[in-house]
Design a protein around this motif. Structure first.
Motif, PDB file in Angstrom:
ATOM      1  N   ALA A 102       8.956  18.375  -0.681  1.00  0.00           N
ATOM      2  CA  ALA A 102       8.543  17.108  -1.291  1.00  0.00           C
ATOM      3  C   ALA A 102       9.554  15.999  -1.006  1.00  0.00           C
ATOM      4  N   PHE A 103      10.825  16.348  -0.981  1.00  0.00           N
ATOM      5  CA  PHE A 103      11.861  15.362  -0.661  1.00  0.00           C
ATOM      6  C   PHE A 103      11.633  14.783   0.735  1.00  0.00           C
ATOM      7  N   LEU A 104      11.299  15.649   1.685  1.00  0.00           N
ATOM      8  CA  LEU A 104      11.004  15.167   3.039  1.00  0.00           C
ATOM      9  C   LEU A 104       9.788  14.241   3.028  1.00  0.00           C
ATOM     10  N   GLN A 119       0.815  -1.217   0.000  1.00  0.00           N
ATOM     11  CA  GLN A 119       0.000   0.000   0.000  1.00  0.00           C
ATOM     12  C   GLN A 119       0.849   1.268   0.000  1.00  0.00           C
ATOM     13  N   GLU A 120       2.130   1.121  -0.296  1.00  0.00           N
ATOM     14  CA  GLU A 120       3.031   2.281  -0.233  1.00  0.00           C
ATOM     15  C   GLU A 120       2.710   3.321  -1.308  1.00  0.00           C
ATOM     16  N   LEU A 121       2.452   2.877  -2.542  1.00  0.00           N
ATOM     17  CA  LEU A 121       2.169   3.831  -3.618  1.00  0.00           C
ATOM     18  C   LEU A 121       0.854   4.572  -3.393  1.00  0.00           C
ATOM     19  N   PRO A 122      -0.240   3.903  -2.987  1.00  0.00           N
ATOM     20  CA  PRO A 122      -1.448   4.661  -2.650  1.00  0.00           C
ATOM     21  C   PRO A 122      -1.224   5.693  -1.542  1.00  0.00           C
ATOM     22  N   SER A 123      -0.368   5.360  -0.557  1.00  0.00           N
ATOM     23  CA  SER A 123      -0.102   6.333   0.506  1.00  0.00           C
ATOM     24  C   SER A 123       0.702   7.516  -0.038  1.00  0.00           C
ATOM     25  N   TYR A 124       1.612   7.265  -0.967  1.00  0.00           N
ATOM     26  CA  TYR A 124       2.331   8.362  -1.629  1.00  0.00           C
ATOM     27  C   TYR A 124       1.355   9.236  -2.422  1.00  0.00           C
ATOM     28  N   ALA A 125       0.378   8.608  -3.066  1.00  0.00           N
ATOM     29  CA  ALA A 125      -0.619   9.362  -3.826  1.00  0.00           C
ATOM     30  C   ALA A 125      -1.450  10.245  -2.896  1.00  0.00           C
ATOM     31  N   ASP A 126      -1.842   9.705  -1.738  1.00  0.00           N
ATOM     32  CA  ASP A 126      -2.571  10.514  -0.753  1.00  0.00           C
ATOM     33  C   ASP A 126      -1.711  11.686  -0.292  1.00  0.00           C
ATOM     34  N   SER A 127      -0.437  11.422  -0.076  1.00  0.00           N
ATOM     35  CA  SER A 127       0.481  12.472   0.351  1.00  0.00           C
ATOM     36  C   SER A 127       0.569  13.575  -0.698  1.00  0.00           C
ATOM     37  N   GLY A 142       5.989   7.380  -6.621  1.00  0.00           N
ATOM     38  CA  GLY A 142       5.835   8.395  -5.580  1.00  0.00           C
ATOM     39  C   GLY A 142       6.520   9.691  -5.950  1.00  0.00           C
ATOM     40  N   LEU A 143       7.712   9.592  -6.540  1.00  0.00           N
ATOM     41  CA  LEU A 143       8.432  10.792  -6.979  1.00  0.00           C
ATOM     42  C   LEU A 143       7.641  11.535  -8.044  1.00  0.00           C
ATOM     43  N   ALA A 144       7.119  10.801  -9.033  1.00  0.00           N
ATOM     44  CA  ALA A 144       6.355  11.432 -10.110  1.00  0.00           C
ATOM     45  C   ALA A 144       5.110  12.138  -9.567  1.00  0.00           C
ATOM     46  N   LEU A 145       4.406  11.502  -8.654  1.00  0.00           N
ATOM     47  CA  LEU A 145       3.194  12.103  -8.091  1.00  0.00           C
ATOM     48  C   LEU A 145       3.519  13.374  -7.314  1.00  0.00           C
ATOM     49  N   HIS A 146       4.618  13.378  -6.587  1.00  0.00           N
ATOM     50  CA  HIS A 146       4.976  14.569  -5.828  1.00  0.00           C
ATOM     51  C   HIS A 146       5.489  15.691  -6.737  1.00  0.00           C
ATOM     52  N   VAL A 147       6.091  15.329  -7.865  1.00  0.00           N
ATOM     53  CA  VAL A 147       6.462  16.357  -8.850  1.00  0.00           C
ATOM     54  C   VAL A 147       5.205  17.028  -9.399  1.00  0.00           C
ATOM     55  N   LEU A 148       4.190  16.231  -9.720  1.00  0.00           N
ATOM     56  CA  LEU A 148       2.923  16.803 -10.186  1.00  0.00           C
ATOM     57  C   LEU A 148       2.288  17.675  -9.105  1.00  0.00           C
ATOM     58  N   SER A 149       2.405  17.247  -7.859  1.00  0.00           N
ATOM     59  CA  SER A 149       1.873  18.026  -6.747  1.00  0.00           C
ATOM     60  C   SER A 149       2.603  19.355  -6.602  1.00  0.00           C
ATOM     61  N   VAL A 150       3.931  19.336  -6.749  1.00  0.00           N
ATOM     62  CA  VAL A 150       4.721  20.566  -6.670  1.00  0.00           C
ATOM     63  C   VAL A 150       4.311  21.530  -7.776  1.00  0.00           C
ATOM     64  N   VAL A 206      10.689  -1.411   3.069  1.00  0.00           N
ATOM     65  CA  VAL A 206      11.133  -0.476   2.031  1.00  0.00           C
ATOM     66  C   VAL A 206      10.560  -0.933   0.693  1.00  0.00           C
ATOM     67  N   PRO A 207       9.822  -0.059  -0.007  1.00  0.00           N
ATOM     68  CA  PRO A 207       9.200  -0.468  -1.273  1.00  0.00           C
ATOM     69  C   PRO A 207      10.221  -0.592  -2.394  1.00  0.00           C
ATOM     70  N   GLY A 208       9.773  -1.164  -3.512  1.00  0.00           N
ATOM     71  CA  GLY A 208      10.639  -1.350  -4.658  1.00  0.00           C
ATOM     72  C   GLY A 208      10.842  -0.073  -5.457  1.00  0.00           C
ATOM     73  N   THR A 209      11.659  -0.185  -6.489  1.00  0.00           N
ATOM     74  CA  THR A 209      12.004   0.975  -7.314  1.00  0.00           C
ATOM     75  C   THR A 209      10.779   1.567  -7.998  1.00  0.00           C
ATOM     76  N   ALA A 210       9.881   0.719  -8.487  1.00  0.00           N
ATOM     77  CA  ALA A 210       8.700   1.209  -9.195  1.00  0.00           C
ATOM     78  C   ALA A 210       7.843   2.087  -8.285  1.00  0.00           C
ATOM     79  N   VAL A 211       7.707   1.703  -7.032  1.00  0.00           N
ATOM     80  CA  VAL A 211       6.924   2.502  -6.078  1.00  0.00           C
ATOM     81  C   VAL A 211       7.602   3.843  -5.823  1.00  0.00           C
TER      82      VAL A 211
END
Length: 223
Positions: free
Chosen positions: A101-103, A40-48, A125-133, A116-121
């Motif tokens: 966003a890095f934090l 559930q790591e990627l959905p939590s990154y999306a919520d973030s 997560g990085l891509a979603l936070h870039v869109l958020s920024v 610790v999630p895999g590379t794809a997650v």
């Protein structure tokens, strides 16, 4: 570049960074008060990413509001062209929001995830936070003092804009606005990176580009 560093330095010295930083911590506490289950790591990154849009907007608005109007006019004169001052402010805002966003990406790895999630997650997560920024930056810029001098109107516009985006993104038609709700829905599906992310990123970048062009156009008449 020197003007960008000056703007960031002035923002940090003003301690306005404390406000969005506290907002970031509040979101982290809400999301990671209990550890996220494996898978559930990627959905939590999306919520973030979705919840941090107003935090990034707050940071951008605070940075662009740090300089008094007279100082901003001096900066425009110093660099020679208004467009350079506008670009410096936007770059400085993105830099500050990227730090936040890095934090948001790193803290869950230490305290929020059970594993610790895999590379794809991490890439998702990085891509979603870039869109958020990107979304937060243009929202904060459009509600900054050079555009809306009244502080109350500015704050209400920023928060109202975020709420409007959320409400519109509930519609089944993704391209109506920045699809924040779709970020969260798609993150729990299979093949997010290859199937869902490209379309969501395209729509988000499109609307952010429209907002950015609007901001730049308004700054031509409201230095």
């Amino acid at each position: 570049m020197s003007l960008t560093r000056f703007k960031i330095s002035a923002y940090l010295r003003s301690h306005r960074i404390v406000q969005p930083f506290v907002g970031l911590l509040a979101v982290m506490i809400i999301l990671y008060s209990s550890r996220v289950a494996v898978g559930q790591e990627l959905p939590s990154y999306a919520d973030s990413a979705a919840l941090l849009v107003p935090v990034f907007a707050w940071a951008t608005r605070g940075l662009l509001d740090t300089e008094p109007d007279v100082q901003r006019l001096i900066s425009i004169t110093a660099v020679g062209r208004p467009g350079r001052e506008v670009a410096s402010g936007l770059v400085a805002s993105v830099a500050v929001s990227c730090g936040l966003a890095f934090l948001a990406l790193v803290l869950p790895l230490a305290i929020g995830f059970r594993a610790v999630p895999g590379t794809a997650v991490l890439i998702g997560g990085l891509a979603l936070h870039v869109l958020s920024v990107l979304t937060g930056t243009v929202l904060g810029a459009l509600s900054s003092r050079p555009i809306l001098p009244d502080p109350a109107t500015s704050a209400l516009t920023m928060l109202g804009g975020y709420v409007a985006i959320l409400l519109l993104s509930l519609a089944p038609i993704t391209w109506l606005t920045v699809p924040i709700i779709s970020w969260m829905r798609a993150a729990g599906q299979d093949a997010f990176l290859s199937r869902s992310l490209p379309g969501l990123a395209t729509v988000t970048v499109f609307w952010c580009s429209i907002a950015l062009i609007t901001y730049i156009s308004l700054r031509r008449t409201r230095p």
